[in-house]
Write a protein that holds these residues in place. Structure first.
Motif, mmCIF file in Angstrom:
data_model
loop_
_atom_site.group_PDB
_atom_site.id
_atom_site.type_symbol
_atom_site.label_atom_id
_atom_site.label_comp_id
_atom_site.label_asym_id
_atom_site.label_seq_id
_atom_site.Cartn_x
_atom_site.Cartn_y
_atom_site.Cartn_z
ATOM 1 N N ASN A 1 0.842 -1.190 0.000
ATOM 2 C CA ASN A 1 0.000 0.000 0.000
ATOM 3 C C ASN A 1 0.878 1.241 0.000
ATOM 4 O O ASN A 1 2.115 1.132 0.050
ATOM 5 N N TRP B 1 1.515 3.327 2.199
ATOM 6 C CA TRP B 1 2.243 3.560 3.448
ATOM 7 C C TRP B 1 3.572 2.811 3.474
ATOM 8 O O TRP B 1 4.382 3.027 4.396
ATOM 9 N N ARG C 1 -2.925 7.635 11.258
ATOM 10 C CA ARG C 1 -2.981 7.132 9.894
ATOM 11 C C ARG C 1 -4.431 6.750 9.580
ATOM 12 O O ARG C 1 -4.960 5.775 10.131
ATOM 13 N N SER D 1 -6.894 5.287 6.970
ATOM 14 C CA SER D 1 -6.739 4.446 5.782
ATOM 15 C C SER D 1 -8.039 3.735 5.430
ATOM 16 O O SER D 1 -8.825 3.370 6.305
ATOM 17 N N GLU E 1 -5.883 1.498 0.910
ATOM 18 C CA GLU E 1 -5.446 1.932 -0.416
ATOM 19 C C GLU E 1 -4.215 1.132 -0.867
ATOM 20 O O GLU E 1 -3.094 1.430 -0.497
ATOM 21 N N SER E 2 -4.455 0.124 -1.693
ATOM 22 C CA SER E 2 -3.387 -0.773 -2.138
ATOM 23 C C SER E 2 -2.642 -0.179 -3.327
ATOM 24 O O SER E 2 -3.084 0.814 -3.935
ATOM 25 N N ASP F 1 -7.409 9.538 -3.710
ATOM 26 C CA ASP F 1 -7.301 8.858 -2.421
ATOM 27 C C ASP F 1 -5.886 8.925 -1.861
ATOM 28 O O ASP F 1 -5.698 8.894 -0.636
ATOM 29 N N ARG F 2 -4.891 8.985 -2.717
ATOM 30 C CA ARG F 2 -3.505 9.102 -2.234
ATOM 31 C C ARG F 2 -3.355 10.375 -1.403
ATOM 32 O O ARG F 2 -2.818 10.357 -0.283
ATOM 33 N N ALA G 1 -5.810 10.502 1.852
ATOM 34 C CA ALA G 1 -5.384 9.680 2.985
ATOM 35 C C ALA G 1 -4.348 10.410 3.834
ATOM 36 O O ALA G 1 -4.428 10.417 5.077
ATOM 37 N N SER H 1 -5.276 12.321 7.424
ATOM 38 C CA SER H 1 -4.473 11.829 8.556
ATOM 39 C C SER H 1 -3.821 12.984 9.300
ATOM 40 O O SER H 1 -3.813 13.035 10.541
ATOM 41 N N TYR I 1 -12.660 9.775 3.390
ATOM 42 C CA TYR I 1 -11.630 9.715 4.434
ATOM 43 C C TYR I 1 -12.028 10.532 5.660
ATOM 44 O O TYR I 1 -11.679 10.172 6.788
#
Length: 388
Positions: free
Chosen positions: A54, A56, A68, A70, A73-74, A103-104, A107, A111, A136
């Motif tokens: 992912n 991270w 974090r 999440s 998100e792979s 989403d990148r 996230a 966070s 998110y």
């Protein structure tokens, strides 16, 4: 390697003013965009490959985060296919949790905001960024109100509502949505969790460069083409590949190319005029590529710098060619929204002009899932099968 918060800061690209990482700001008091200044990450492939698949996994390159948030998100696929009698690679970022590369950034930004105690935010978007931030924010327990053009795709608006966000629709061109939000922020003091302005968003998006490099055997491709409106993909690529080069993982930067809709292409116009910054489009016309229909990007000067420093360029794609790109990718088994489709015809234009050579490895970034714009797809491909 641990980041040193004493040496890390948010810094204004215009006046140079610096702010602490936990400052509750989305831009400088002078009105300039903020960049995140961190130590050069020390990425070790042998360490990274042992971690979950992912974004991270590149934690050395990410800003320090107390929390974090999440949604799983792979890593997204890097798919090879043949086109025009040559191989090209498709980076399928439409396969992230909410159906968009956003989403990148969401996230990492959410966070960060959760970590500094922000409990309510507002955002403006043509759809994808708002949907991503709403998802998110729901995960983080943060209340969010989003401002969207009334003309945005119904599928995206329904997605935003599904996540529990308060949705405010604004009539007229995209710019009116931003103006309405800015008036709201001035009146209420709500925190603007802007995917256009906040530097933490770009820190998440840059992981696309790390993934492409890792999936390519820890080598950078020669060419990457991406859709550009605000330019967060291109700037994320530029930042990510620059950090990989600085840390010694890659020896050169890829050439970066921007794909815009011809109906609203301020970056293309500025690049062709050899300008130092991007000016607003005087008379923007409607485009199927709603996700990049911005009259002027926030970081226009940096976008032009990234294109020129990497020996890249810009292509402007007609509405007819956007439809053609949708159909071409569909026949390859790829369902993307019109905003993503600009990259296919941009590639063909650039290759025909001799700006991309036959031996170069080319990666096209696909940014958003097609069913978000189902009504537009229906118009492009027709009503479908007849009822019997």
């Amino acid at each position: 390697m641990q980041h040193s918060s004493m040496r890390s800061a948010m810094r204004c690209a215009c006046c140079g003013e610096q702010y602490a990482l936990d400052a509750r700001l989305w831009r400088c008091i002078c009105g300039g965009a903020l960049d995140l200044v961190l130590l050069t990450p020390q990425i070790r492939p042998e360490v990274v490959r042992r971690r979950p698949s992912n974004l991270w996994r590149y934690l050395e390159a990410l800003p320090p985060l107390a929390n974090r948030v999440s949604l799983g998100e792979s890593m997204t696929p890097l798919v090879a296919c043949d086109h025009r009698r040559r191989p090209i690679w498709l980076k399928c970022d439409y396969l992230l949790p909410t159906g968009s590369y956003k989403d990148r950034g969401a996230a990492v930004l959410i966070s960060h905001l959760q970590g500094i105690g922000i409990q309510r935010v507002v955002e403006d978007s043509s759809g994808n960024a708002a949907a991503s931030l709403a998802a998110y924010a729901a995960r983080a327990g943060i209340a969010i109100e989003v401002f969207c053009p009334a003309s945005a795709s119904p599928g995206k608006l329904a997605q935003i509502r599904l996540y529990g966000a308060t949705l405010r629709l604004i009539d007229g061109p995209r710019q009116r949505t931003t103006e309405a939000l800015e008036r709201h922020v001035a009146e209420t003091g709500d925190f603007y969790a802007s995917h256009l302005w906040h530097p933490y968003f770009l820190e998440g998006v840059k992981t696309i460069a790390f993934e492409i490099t890792e999936q390519n055997g820890w080598q950078a491709p020669e060419v990457v083409i991406c859709p550009v409106g605000a330019g967060s993909i291109l700037l994320g690529l530029y930042k990510g590949f620059t950090e990989l080069k600085a840390s010694g993982v890659i020896s050169r930067l890829p050439r970066l190319f921007a794909a815009q809709a011809a109906n609203i292409c301020p970056v293309y116009q500025a690049y062709e005029r050899h300008d130092d910054d991007v000016l607003p489009v005087d008379a923007p016309r409607p485009t199927l590529a709603e996700g990049i229909a911005l009259p002027r990007p926030v970081r226009g000067r940096l976008l032009l710098q990234a294109l020129r420093e990497t020996d890249g360029g810009v292509a402007a794609v007609s509405e007819e060619d956007i439809c053609a790109g949708l159909m071409q990718l569909g026949r390859l088994g790829i369902c993307i929204e019109p905003t993503s489709a600009v990259v296919m015809q941009a590639f063909e234009q650039l290759e025909d002009a001799g700006l991309i050579r036959s031996h170069e490895q080319v990666v096209l970034v696909l940014s958003g899932f097609g069913l978000k714009a189902g009504a537009v797809l229906q118009q492009v491909i027709g009503a479908g099968s007849e009822t019997v």
